[in-house]
Each structure stands twice: as structure tokens, then as C-alpha cells.
Scaffold this motif. Sequence first.
Motif, mmCIF file in Angstrom:
data_model
loop_
_atom_site.group_PDB
_atom_site.id
_atom_site.type_symbol
_atom_site.label_atom_id
_atom_site.label_comp_id
_atom_site.label_asym_id
_atom_site.label_seq_id
_atom_site.Cartn_x
_atom_site.Cartn_y
_atom_site.Cartn_z
ATOM 1 N N PRO A 326 0.837 -1.197 0.000
ATOM 2 C CA PRO A 326 0.000 0.000 0.000
ATOM 3 C C PRO A 326 0.873 1.249 0.000
ATOM 4 N N ALA A 327 0.266 2.379 -0.284
ATOM 5 C CA ALA A 327 0.991 3.652 -0.219
ATOM 6 C C ALA A 327 1.606 3.802 1.169
ATOM 7 N N LYS A 328 0.824 3.423 2.184
ATOM 8 C CA LYS A 328 1.311 3.602 3.562
ATOM 9 C C LYS A 328 2.560 2.753 3.834
ATOM 10 N N GLY A 329 2.673 1.617 3.134
ATOM 11 C CA GLY A 329 3.851 0.757 3.304
ATOM 12 C C GLY A 329 5.106 1.481 2.835
ATOM 13 N N ASN A 330 4.950 2.317 1.824
ATOM 14 C CA ASN A 330 6.112 3.056 1.316
ATOM 15 C C ASN A 330 6.569 4.111 2.318
ATOM 16 N N ILE A 331 5.617 4.601 3.098
ATOM 17 C CA ILE A 331 5.980 5.566 4.150
ATOM 18 C C ILE A 331 6.648 4.819 5.305
ATOM 19 N N LEU A 332 6.055 3.681 5.679
ATOM 20 C CA LEU A 332 6.640 2.921 6.799
ATOM 21 C C LEU A 332 8.058 2.463 6.457
ATOM 22 N N THR A 333 8.229 1.837 5.291
ATOM 23 C CA THR A 333 9.577 1.356 4.952
ATOM 24 C C THR A 333 10.527 2.543 4.715
ATOM 25 N N GLY A 334 9.996 3.614 4.138
ATOM 26 C CA GLY A 334 10.828 4.796 3.859
ATOM 27 C C GLY A 334 11.280 5.456 5.145
ATOM 28 N N PHE A 335 10.363 5.720 6.046
ATOM 29 C CA PHE A 335 10.698 6.447 7.279
ATOM 30 C C PHE A 335 11.484 5.566 8.256
ATOM 31 N N PHE A 336 11.159 4.265 8.285
ATOM 32 C CA PHE A 336 11.873 3.361 9.197
ATOM 33 C C PHE A 336 13.154 2.812 8.566
ATOM 34 N N ASP A 337 13.388 3.164 7.299
ATOM 35 C CA ASP A 337 14.595 2.736 6.592
ATOM 36 C C ASP A 337 14.689 1.205 6.488
ATOM 37 N N ILE A 338 13.596 0.599 6.032
ATOM 38 C CA ILE A 338 13.560 -0.860 5.876
ATOM 39 C C ILE A 338 13.728 -1.177 4.390
ATOM 40 N N GLY A 339 14.879 -1.690 4.018
ATOM 41 C CA GLY A 339 15.176 -1.912 2.603
ATOM 42 C C GLY A 339 15.356 -3.377 2.266
ATOM 43 N N PRO A 340 15.929 -3.666 1.079
ATOM 44 C CA PRO A 340 16.096 -5.053 0.611
ATOM 45 C C PRO A 340 17.049 -5.880 1.480
ATOM 46 N N ASP A 341 17.840 -5.238 2.341
ATOM 47 C CA ASP A 341 18.685 -5.994 3.270
ATOM 48 C C ASP A 341 17.831 -6.646 4.364
ATOM 49 N N VAL A 342 16.603 -6.146 4.546
ATOM 50 C CA VAL A 342 15.719 -6.693 5.591
ATOM 51 C C VAL A 342 14.580 -7.510 4.956
ATOM 52 N N LEU A 343 13.878 -6.891 3.993
ATOM 53 C CA LEU A 343 12.761 -7.585 3.334
ATOM 54 C C LEU A 343 13.218 -8.115 1.975
ATOM 55 N N ASP A 344 13.059 -9.416 1.742
ATOM 56 C CA ASP A 344 13.470 -9.978 0.442
ATOM 57 C C ASP A 344 12.649 -9.363 -0.691
ATOM 58 N N TYR A 345 11.355 -9.206 -0.430
ATOM 59 C CA TYR A 345 10.440 -8.629 -1.430
ATOM 60 C C TYR A 345 9.098 -8.388 -0.770
ATOM 61 N N ILE A 346 8.175 -7.811 -1.546
ATOM 62 C CA ILE A 346 6.807 -7.591 -1.061
ATOM 63 C C ILE A 346 5.873 -8.302 -2.040
ATOM 64 N N VAL A 347 4.758 -8.834 -1.545
ATOM 65 C CA VAL A 347 3.755 -9.352 -2.485
ATOM 66 C C VAL A 347 2.501 -8.493 -2.379
ATOM 67 N N ASP A 348 1.800 -8.346 -3.512
ATOM 68 C CA ASP A 348 0.583 -7.536 -3.526
ATOM 69 C C ASP A 348 -0.385 -8.107 -4.551
ATOM 70 N N SER A 349 -1.692 -8.022 -4.229
ATOM 71 C CA SER A 349 -2.713 -8.588 -5.114
ATOM 72 C C SER A 349 -3.007 -7.715 -6.337
ATOM 73 N N THR A 350 -2.537 -6.472 -6.329
ATOM 74 C CA THR A 350 -2.843 -5.567 -7.451
ATOM 75 C C THR A 350 -1.919 -5.864 -8.635
ATOM 76 N N SER A 351 -2.493 -6.289 -9.752
ATOM 77 C CA SER A 351 -1.619 -6.660 -10.874
ATOM 78 C C SER A 351 -0.819 -5.453 -11.371
ATOM 79 N N LEU A 352 -1.412 -4.234 -11.257
ATOM 80 C CA LEU A 352 -0.693 -3.031 -11.709
ATOM 81 C C LEU A 352 0.603 -2.785 -10.924
ATOM 82 N N LYS A 353 0.668 -3.308 -9.699
ATOM 83 C CA LYS A 353 1.861 -3.062 -8.864
ATOM 84 C C LYS A 353 2.914 -4.157 -9.027
#
Length: 414
Positions: A326-353
Amino acid sequence: MKDVVKLEKCRICKSKNLEMFLDLGKMPIPNGFLKSEDLNKHERLFNLACVYCSDCSLVQLSEVVNPDIMFSNYVYVTSVSKSMLNNFANLTFRANKISNLNSKSFVIDIGSNDGSLLKFFKNYESQVLGIDPAKNLAKVAISNGIPTEVALFNLATARRVIKKYGKADVITATNVVAHIHNLDELLKGVKILLKENGIFITEFPYILDLISKNQFDTIYHEHLSYFGLTSWNYFIEKHGLKIIDVSRVQIHGGSIRVTHRLNKNAFAKKNKTVSYLTGVEAQQGLLEKKAYLEFAARVSKLKTDLNALLKQLKKQKKRIVGLGAPAKGNILTGFFDIGPDVLDYIVDSTSLKQGLFTPKKHLPIYSENRVLKDQPDYALILAWNFKEEIMRKHRLFKKRGGKFIIPIPEIRIV
Ligand code: JHZ
């Protein structure tokens, strides 16, 4: 409009007594998902900070990003969640109770996205029209039989719509009020577009939920205002509208649905729920700055605690993924500095994403079935507002030993 405009005075009461209480730093636009070929290009960042109006209590962003930058090609689709559709079904049911819909009723949805709300109104045989600035989504809506005008809603759009289609019995605007800078113009447009006995229904995230449940990540450039009923009621009365019905709804972590009529056609008495909820807001301290400063302190603590947990898990070589982009996830990961060193990837049901990367932290987004294929150890639920629906969907992941991390309102491992 310039790309960014600094907020000089309160959007609704025009006071200059705006006090800063939360600064999330520089962030990309929240739905600014990137293609792989854009990852090395310069990413535009905009200040993200919140102020509180000490005169009318409205919480708002200190800067306004030009909506053309944020909304012309939009990847957020309302119909991807069942909870959202249930909420729309419920809204339509309530509208029918008040307005007795039939084939002569005309319903207009402002910010109609892919037309999923209007589909429910069509079930009552109403005539419908969507208005939305996102060309890509209007196309989807039209192909699903929902006539849609591609436009940002303002007074000029309202006038054009009246000429072409006539006035409306019901106007809806869900998750729109927070997105519009010139709210005076929104209400002026609604007023001229509404028939004498028409109703205007709007739904927006509720400040009481945002503050009490630490939902800091719902603060982003698209959301310019964070209303309580105190500030909203003050504003709509100024414009000659009257609240005839209010309810709290669970969607988006806690929203309120408010139904209005033109003042002259509503009962003179104040709606009881309005009196009750404005009382609760005062009791919870939302009419004073202190509550907001305490909220900002809780956000800082959440950042420290979540990072400590993730660091500890990575030390133990656990594999962690994100659920929902979600948009809010980009704020959480952005502000908390959570990058690919922590999360391997994200999954989402929206085909556009799917196939895109999150802005700022550049986390890749895949389709949801990847989780079962990989069976990571932990899954951080970034779309925490849909946690029940998401945990149900990924129940096999849990059955096989996977654990969910829910970050908001406080960290919980399930
Ligand atoms: P979701 C949106 O914000 C955008 P976002 C907007 N600016 C707004 O005002 C707020 O809503 C209120 C995915 N998902 O709705 C779908 C799964 O992957 O919380 C979405 O990408 N699996 C208009 O973007 C995301 O999660 C699932 O099972 O913060 C949810 O996004 C489910 C249920 C969802 O809003």
C-alpha cells in the motif's frame, strides 16, 4: 500550480496558527512505484510534515504537492480488497435507506477510481456517473459499464457535469476529502451539483483512529487534511450543509462516514452522534497540541522497536517478506529505513503493482502466490488495515510455521 506549495494558513478556517508536531523528512510520492529501468534515475522527494491548527483543530500537511504529479496515472485500485467492497455495499445500502433509490435516481461518485462503488448503485437501478482524474482507471471503469468523466473535481467540473448530465440525487466521495487542497471549491461544487433534496455522503480516515492507533504511515502527500468531526462539522456548516447521519466504519484502520443535506432541507436539531463524537474528540485531547506531540513520540518509539526486532531476526538469518504494497507501506519502509537488506520482497494482489519496485527503498513487488512457494520465516503486514483478510489468505504459510508481524498500532507477532 507549482510542483510544491507551502501551506501558509489553515485550509478551512484560514488561521495562521499552525503548529508543527511531526516531521517524517523527505519522502517520494506515496504511490510513486518504479519500473526497473527507472531505479537508477533521480527520484524526486518532497517534505512530509504535519501541522495542527490551534484555532479549528484541523491537522494538515505543511506542504502541498501538485495533484497532477500524484494522480494522473494511479496504481491504487479500490476493488482489490473484499473488505473495501463490503464497505461499499454497506454504504450503498445506507444511501438507499435514506434516498429510496430507483431507476430515476442519479448518483455521482467523486474520485470514482475503477467504478467499484458505482457498480453497487447500479444494483439499485440508479443512473450513475464517475468523476476521476486517473485516465488509466477511468478506462477500466468505462469498460465495466460505468460512465466516467476524466477530471479533477472542482467548480468548473461541477458546472460542466450539470450541463451535460443534470443534478444528482446522491453524491458520494470516499477517500477524497483528504486529497483535495481547495476544499471550499469541493463543497461549492457539491452544493450546486446536488438536487434540492439530494444527499452528499463522504467517508474519510478518522483522526481519532489515526492518533489513538499510531497510524502514522497513513500520513502522506496524497492526504492533505486529517479530519475529526469537530473540524469537519465546523467546515460544512460554514458552507451551508448539515450532517444528517454519521457512523464510524472499520475501513482503512478506522474512518467516518458522514451524510449531509443542504442546510435548509435538514432538521434544525444537531445530530446526536455529532455531539457525542465531538465530545469524545475533546475528551481524548484532540483539540490541544499535547496529544499530537505524544503521538509523535510514540511513532519514534515504534521506529526504534520495529528496527530492533527486524535486526534481531536478520541476525538469526530469518527470511522476511512484506505483505501488501500500500501507499502507507512506502511511508513505513521509507521512514523506518527498511530496505532489501531486511525484506526480500513484497507481495501484492494488485496486478498493476506487480513487477514494480517501491519508491525510495526499491523493494521488488511480486504476486501473492510467491509466499507459499518460498515459505519465508516472517511476513511483515504492511497493509495492516486488511490484516484479517490477508492472514486468512496466507493461512497455509502460517500453518507451515510462518509468522506474521503486525506493525501497527503496536508490534505484534502472530
Ligand atoms: P490500502 C489508499 O492507500 C490510497 P493505501 C488512497 N490514497 C487513500 O486515501 C487510502 O487508501 C485511504 C494489497 N492487498 O487500501 C492491495 C493485498 O496484497 O491499504 C493494496 O495494494 N492482499 C486512495 O495504498 C494494499 O494491499 C490482500 O489480501 O495505503 C492495500 O492498500 C489485500 C486485502 C490487499 O491503501
